[in-house]
Scaffold this active site. Structure first.
Site, PDB file in Angstrom:
ATOM      1  N   LYS A 116       2.953  -9.487  -2.639  1.00 40.05           N
ATOM      2  CA  LYS A 116       2.952  -9.448  -1.231  1.00 40.05           C
ATOM      3  C   LYS A 116       2.661 -11.176  -0.494  1.00 40.05           C
ATOM      4  O   LYS A 116       2.363 -12.108  -1.111  1.00 40.05           O
ATOM      5  CB  LYS A 116       1.234  -9.575  -1.300  1.00 40.05           C
ATOM      6  CG  LYS A 116       0.976  -7.598  -0.964  1.00 40.05           C
ATOM      7  CD  LYS A 116       1.529  -6.636  -0.504  1.00 40.05           C
ATOM      8  CE  LYS A 116       0.975  -6.478   1.363  1.00 40.05           C
ATOM      9  NZ  LYS A 116      -0.245  -6.017   0.643  1.00 40.05           N
ATOM     10  N   HIS A 129      12.143   2.340  21.940  1.00 35.47           N
ATOM     11  CA  HIS A 129      11.814   3.649  21.208  1.00 35.47           C
ATOM     12  C   HIS A 129      11.240   3.161  20.134  1.00 35.47           C
ATOM     13  O   HIS A 129      11.575   3.303  18.968  1.00 35.47           O
ATOM     14  CB  HIS A 129      12.167   4.994  21.207  1.00 35.47           C
ATOM     15  CG  HIS A 129      12.490   4.937  22.553  1.00 35.47           C
ATOM     16  ND1 HIS A 129      11.272   5.845  23.909  1.00 35.47           N
ATOM     17  CD2 HIS A 129      13.511   4.712  23.603  1.00 35.47           C
ATOM     18  CE1 HIS A 129      12.719   5.814  24.458  1.00 35.47           C
ATOM     19  NE2 HIS A 129      13.585   5.352  24.377  1.00 35.47           N
ATOM     20  N   SER A 171      -2.213 -12.367  -1.400  1.00 38.77           N
ATOM     21  CA  SER A 171      -2.916 -11.271  -2.136  1.00 38.77           C
ATOM     22  C   SER A 171      -3.731 -11.844  -2.843  1.00 38.77           C
ATOM     23  O   SER A 171      -2.833 -11.900  -3.863  1.00 38.77           O
ATOM     24  CB  SER A 171      -2.215  -9.283  -1.563  1.00 38.77           C
ATOM     25  OG  SER A 171      -3.510  -9.358  -2.235  1.00 38.77           O
ATOM     26  N   GLU A 194      -0.126 -11.704  12.415  1.00 35.84           N
ATOM     27  CA  GLU A 194      -1.695 -10.361  13.225  1.00 35.84           C
ATOM     28  C   GLU A 194      -2.186 -11.696  13.657  1.00 35.84           C
ATOM     29  O   GLU A 194      -2.935 -10.283  14.596  1.00 35.84           O
ATOM     30  CB  GLU A 194      -1.683  -9.642  11.329  1.00 35.84           C
ATOM     31  CG  GLU A 194      -0.660  -9.740  11.163  1.00 35.84           C
ATOM     32  CD  GLU A 194      -1.397  -9.292   9.151  1.00 35.84           C
ATOM     33  OE1 GLU A 194      -1.688  -8.125   9.053  1.00 35.84           O
ATOM     34  OE2 GLU A 194      -0.777  -9.708   8.536  1.00 35.84           O
TER      35      GLU A 194
END
Ligand code: ARG
Length: 461
Positions: free
Chosen positions: A284, A157, A278, A291
């Site tokens: 970043k 979980h 970024s 992704e």
């Protein structure tokens, strides 16, 4: 007479829009090499059976071999007016070698031809995918061998649950990929039959040697039913189905890399080579490759759905709808191939942060099961032991402590049987080593699993 192959029956040229709508050579030229090899096997067999002369067969084989080189060199002038890869190749062959070229299509139809080409292509694509899965498995084996002593929480979980070794986690990914490989190879075994000789749908009167063409093309046997051979594409549903499951597994690995590379987890730092910055936020370091592997899974599963809808309710045997099978199949294989390679690159170059994992292990009460087991081993019924452990966790939450930080007195307030030996049981390494059954995280187990994985890979290399 029209210059089209089926010209005899037709007075009018095909409408320009209809021609553009139905032409497939833009995408089915990817079958060119398989198409030429299929034709060579077919014509050699025709000559062996005396259906065409040896001289004509030699001319055809020589012409096709030359075309094959031209195609490989990217010099074939593909003409959409000639519709598909098959007509392009046959037309150019005849332009090159003359009359003999027109005998190639004896006892054959584009229906059994395209089914043969797709089976050959898919078989080769599966073999390539299986090799790339093995390469990714090799990376996982290496990283696992280095990370037996990286202890981290295992999760259920997405809540910290029990301690495991990083190697155990990486080996879990390897298991998923091993099954993906197995599924692809299962599909390969079923698809490896040769449709040639089925012709348009009802076989042919020519005395073809179906065993010979099947053997020449590396098929295990000829297909058993001509209607099925030209009218079925479940071999593509299976292959892309297996690819879809593989893509889903890759997306799960990718998702964990995304999570783990967040500052919230910080279990892993991906290399500069597989991350992006970024344009506005200088701090970043984004896990874009992971992704995209996650995102491209939608594309692969979408292709499976396209193929299933394509085949749904089609009457036997061949229908032109089936021409639409190619773009989704090609793209599904291309996408999974790149995803496998990108993940191999990400994992090969990632840096796992052992200290951060240890820190996560310290917070999260992952020792709670050990407390319950310790009591149960000393005769306390497990349900009661579970309850005691839960109360201790609650005490910790209230006092801002970890379980090992509790004193023996505090422990005894919840149950009188606690003694000093409980503290050793709370150690993560001890908890892991006590899980020494096959498939568990104990050192001897994960070491054996890495060795077994490496042995399988060596055998397949
Ligand atoms: N381009 C066609 C396909 O990919 C080849 C078979 C065409 N057969 C036909 N009867 N029109 O399906």
């Amino acid at each position: 007479m029209s210059d089209k192959a089926w010209g005899g029956r037709f007075d009018q040229e095909l409408d320009a829009l209809a021609a553009r709508f139905s032409a497939s050579v833009d995408f089915d030229q990817r079958l060119a090499d398989q198409d030429v090899r299929g034709s060579i096997a077919h014509v050699r067999m025709l000559a062996a059976r005396g259906v065409v002369s040896g001289a004509d067969a030699d001319a055809i084989v020589a012409g096709l071999s030359q075309l094959r080189e031209e195609i490989a060199a990217g010099e074939m002038p593909w003409d959409p007016a000639l519709e598909d890869v098959h007509m392009n190749i046959e037309t150019r062959l005849t332009a090159r070698i003359g009359e003999a070229g027109k005998r190639l299509h004896t006892g054959r139809s584009r229906n059994d031809q395209v089914a043969t080409d797709m089976r050959l292509w898919t078989r080769e694509a599966i073999d390539d995918t299986a090799r790339r899965i093995d390469r990714l498995l090799g990376v996982l084996a290496t990283r696992a061998a280095e990370s037996h002593d990286h202890l981290l929480p295992g999760y259920t979980h997405l809540q910290r649950a029990q301690p495991v070794r990083l190697s155990h986690h990486l080996l879990a990914w390897a298991e998923m990929l091993e099954r993906d490989r197995g599924r692809l190879l299962d599909a390969r075994a079923r698809l490896n039959e040769c449709p040639l000789g089925s012709a348009a749908l009802a076989g042919t009167t020519f005395p073809l040697d179906r065993d010979a063409t099947a053997a020449a093309l590396g098929f295990d046997r000829p297909t058993r039913n001509s209607l099925d051979a030209v009218g079925s594409r479940d071999f593509l549903l299976e292959a892309v189905g297996a690819l879809s499951i593989c893509a889903i597994h890759l997306s799960r690995v990718a998702e964990e890399l995304v999570l783990w590379s967040s500052q919230e987890f910080a279990f892993v730092e991906m290399s500069d080579a597989f991350t992006t910055g970024s344009s506005i936020m200088p701090q970043k370091k984004n896990p874009d490759m992971a992704e995209l592997v996650r995102g491209k899974t939608g594309r692969v599963v979408g292709h499976l759905v396209s193929l299933m809808m394509l085949m749904k309710a089609l009457p036997l045997a061949y229908n032109r709808d089936m021409q639409e099978d190619k773009p989704p199949v090609f793209d599904a294989f291309d996408t999974v191939r790149d995803s496998l390679d990108v993940l191999a690159g990400c994992l090969d170059s990632a840096r796992f942060d052992r200290a951060r994992m240890a820190e996560a292990l310290r917070r999260g009460f992952v020792e709670a099961t050990e407390v319950a087991d310790w009591l149960a081993e000393r005769g306390v019924p497990f349900r009661d032991a579970h309850h005691v452990s839960g109360r201790l966790v609650r005490r910790c939450v209230e006092a801002g402590k970890t379980l090992p930080e509790l004193t023996l007195d505090e422990l005894r307030e919840e149950h009188p049987s606690f003694d000093e030996s409980i503290f050793a049981a709370l150690d993560a390494e001890t908890a892991i080593e006590r899980r020494a059954l096959v498939g568990g995280p104990a050192k001897a187990q994960v070491e054996a699993q890495v060795a077994a994985l490496r042995a399988r890979l060596a055998e397949r290399a």
